[in-house]
Design an enzyme around this catalytic site. Structure first.
Site, mmCIF file in Angstrom:
data_model
loop_
_atom_site.group_PDB
_atom_site.id
_atom_site.type_symbol
_atom_site.label_atom_id
_atom_site.label_comp_id
_atom_site.label_asym_id
_atom_site.label_seq_id
_atom_site.Cartn_x
_atom_site.Cartn_y
_atom_site.Cartn_z
ATOM 1 N N ASN A 106 0.875 -1.097 0.191
ATOM 2 C CA ASN A 106 0.047 0.167 0.077
ATOM 3 C C ASN A 106 0.687 1.249 -0.098
ATOM 4 O O ASN A 106 1.893 1.275 0.595
ATOM 5 C CB ASN A 106 -0.947 0.024 1.090
ATOM 6 N N HIS A 123 5.830 -0.370 -2.655
ATOM 7 C CA HIS A 123 5.299 0.013 -3.842
ATOM 8 C C HIS A 123 5.404 1.776 -3.816
ATOM 9 O O HIS A 123 4.536 2.672 -4.435
ATOM 10 C CB HIS A 123 3.814 -0.146 -4.162
ATOM 11 N N CYS A 131 10.995 13.651 -8.920
ATOM 12 C CA CYS A 131 11.333 14.028 -10.590
ATOM 13 C C CYS A 131 11.162 12.872 -11.268
ATOM 14 O O CYS A 131 11.704 11.935 -10.947
ATOM 15 C CB CYS A 131 12.619 14.737 -10.590
HETATM 16 N N1 APR Z 1 -10.035 -7.362 4.949
HETATM 17 C C1 APR Z 1 -9.386 -8.200 4.433
HETATM 18 N N2 APR Z 1 -9.371 -8.400 3.006
HETATM 19 C C2 APR Z 1 -9.962 -7.563 2.384
HETATM 20 C C3 APR Z 1 -10.668 -6.702 2.910
HETATM 21 C C4 APR Z 1 -11.030 -6.534 4.452
HETATM 22 N N3 APR Z 1 -11.757 -5.437 4.910
HETATM 23 N N4 APR Z 1 -11.658 -6.083 1.900
HETATM 24 C C5 APR Z 1 -11.064 -6.400 0.723
HETATM 25 N N5 APR Z 1 -10.287 -7.638 1.043
HETATM 26 C C6 APR Z 1 -9.390 -8.412 0.036
HETATM 27 C C7 APR Z 1 -10.053 -8.730 -1.361
HETATM 28 O O1 APR Z 1 -10.593 -9.803 -1.198
HETATM 29 C C8 APR Z 1 -8.807 -8.913 -2.073
HETATM 30 O O2 APR Z 1 -8.447 -9.989 -1.986
HETATM 31 O O3 APR Z 1 -8.174 -7.424 -0.221
HETATM 32 C C9 APR Z 1 -7.767 -7.953 -1.543
HETATM 33 C C10 APR Z 1 -7.432 -6.815 -2.377
HETATM 34 O O4 APR Z 1 -6.768 -6.962 -3.589
HETATM 35 P P1 APR Z 1 -6.287 -6.110 -4.791
HETATM 36 O O5 APR Z 1 -7.242 -5.271 -4.892
HETATM 37 O O6 APR Z 1 -5.694 -7.060 -5.776
HETATM 38 O O7 APR Z 1 -5.095 -5.264 -4.015
HETATM 39 P P2 APR Z 1 -3.572 -5.734 -3.792
HETATM 40 O O8 APR Z 1 -3.190 -7.219 -3.738
HETATM 41 O O9 APR Z 1 -2.795 -4.727 -2.588
HETATM 42 O O10 APR Z 1 -2.901 -5.225 -5.344
HETATM 43 C C11 APR Z 1 -1.423 -5.375 -5.247
HETATM 44 O O11 APR Z 1 -1.683 -4.044 -7.554
HETATM 45 O O12 APR Z 1 -2.761 -2.467 -8.587
HETATM 46 C C12 APR Z 1 -1.362 -2.865 -7.873
HETATM 47 O O13 APR Z 1 0.158 -1.414 -7.004
HETATM 48 C C13 APR Z 1 -1.128 -1.931 -6.909
HETATM 49 O O14 APR Z 1 -0.281 -2.408 -4.565
HETATM 50 C C14 APR Z 1 -1.361 -2.807 -5.460
HETATM 51 C C15 APR Z 1 -1.092 -4.269 -6.080
#
Ligand code: APR
Length: 261
Positions: A106, A123, A131
């Site tokens: 995050n 990230h 820059c």
């Molecule tokens: N508690 C636990 N898990 C949750 C909750 C919650 N309240 N709400 C949603 N989730 C879960 C979803 O089920 C999903 O599996 O969180 C996950 C979020 O997944 P993504 O949206 O894919 O996010 P992330 O895995 O952090 O993405 C990775 O992708 O776009 C890039 O750079 C961006 O850091 C990001 C990376």
């Protein structure tokens, strides 16, 4: 909300006795702070916006102002958000276990705002600006709808985050790997575990003998296997419950003998 997850005694014992805890967080841990995740079908950021245009160096080169404006509105939204009980429970764990490494995908800085001391931000952080040519972090710039110019070279400034197709900061990645390989307990929280290299960390930890616990609102699409357990529920409920189960109220870190030998 009723708890759909069960924290079993052996997990409590593992947490209380762990020497090195490694944790990977993703967008899900900040969902309860009102920050949208990326890949959830209807609410995810990428269901509404095109990552090619907004989160790649090529998209930025094509239209720096559009990318700047989008990150500016996200920055405002994140600045208004507050850490939730999930962030706070992890900060409490940092005070309770002998050694903990928190790796996050995050960019919202909410772990730090929750009081976590050491956070590996794989990230980057949306609060920083650099820059786009020299890479230098710039503290002072005129914020507006258009990407401001670098005070040294005039190139457009960009958020200090990692976009698709970019390399992760080497030192951060090395620390994250070392933590995964040396952990006895690994928590993978609120991530779809799709984006590499972060996605590989829990499985590398499992292969090195760590117990892995996946905390997510769904176990769908998440890896299964020996040594991998799923706690299905919101991180803001599961994590405080986990801390409470391991250190029932009253046994605070400040109290003598709070840490089990
Ligand atoms: N508690 C636990 N898990 C949750 C909750 C919650 N309240 N709400 C949603 N989730 C879960 C979803 O089920 C999903 O599996 O969180 C996950 C979020 O997944 P993504 O949206 O894919 O996010 P992330 O895995 O952090 O993405 C990775 O992708 O776009 C890039 O750079 C961006 O850091 C990001 C990376």
């Amino acid at each position: 909300m009723s708890e759909a997850f069960e924290i079993e005694p052996d997990l409590v014992a593992a947490l209380r006795s762990c020497r090195h805890l490694a944790v990977l967080t993703g967008a899900g841990i900040s969902a309860e702070s009102g920050i949208p995740t990326f890949r959830e079908a209807l609410t995810g950021v990428w269901s509404e916006y095109d990552p090619e245009e907004l989160a790649t160096p090529e998209g930025f080169a094509r239209n720096p102002d559009r990318v700047w404006g989008w990150y500016r509105s996200r920055r405002t939204r994140i600045a208004e958000a507050e850490p939730n009980p999930g962030h706070r429970a992890l900060a409490e764990l940092e005070r309770r276990v002998p050694s903990m490494t928190l790796v996050t995908q995050n960019i919202d800085g909410l772990h730090l705002r929750a009081g976590h001391r050491d956070v590996i931000e794989l990230h980057g952080n949306i609060g920083r600006v650099r820059c786009s040519v020299e890479g230098t972090v710039v503290e002072r710039f005129e914020d507006g709808d258009r990407a401001p110019g670098c005070p040294t070279c005039g190139a457009p400034l960009r958020p200090d985050v990692i976009w698709f197709g970019e390399l992760l900061p080497r030192a951060a990645l090395e620390r994250a790997w070392a933590a995964a390989l040396s952990a006895d307990l690994f928590l993978s929280i609120g991530t779809s575990n799709i984006v590499e290299p972060a996605a590989s960390l829990p499985w590398a930890a499992a292969q090195s003998g760590a117990r892995v616990v996946v905390i997510n609102t769904t176990s769908e699409g998440q890896r299964r296997g020996p040594g991998i357990r799923h706690l299905v529920g919101p991180a803001g409920e599961v994590l405080p419950a986990l801390v409470r189960a391991a250190w029932p109220r009253g046994s605070t870190p400040e109290a003598p003998g709070w840490r089990q030998a």
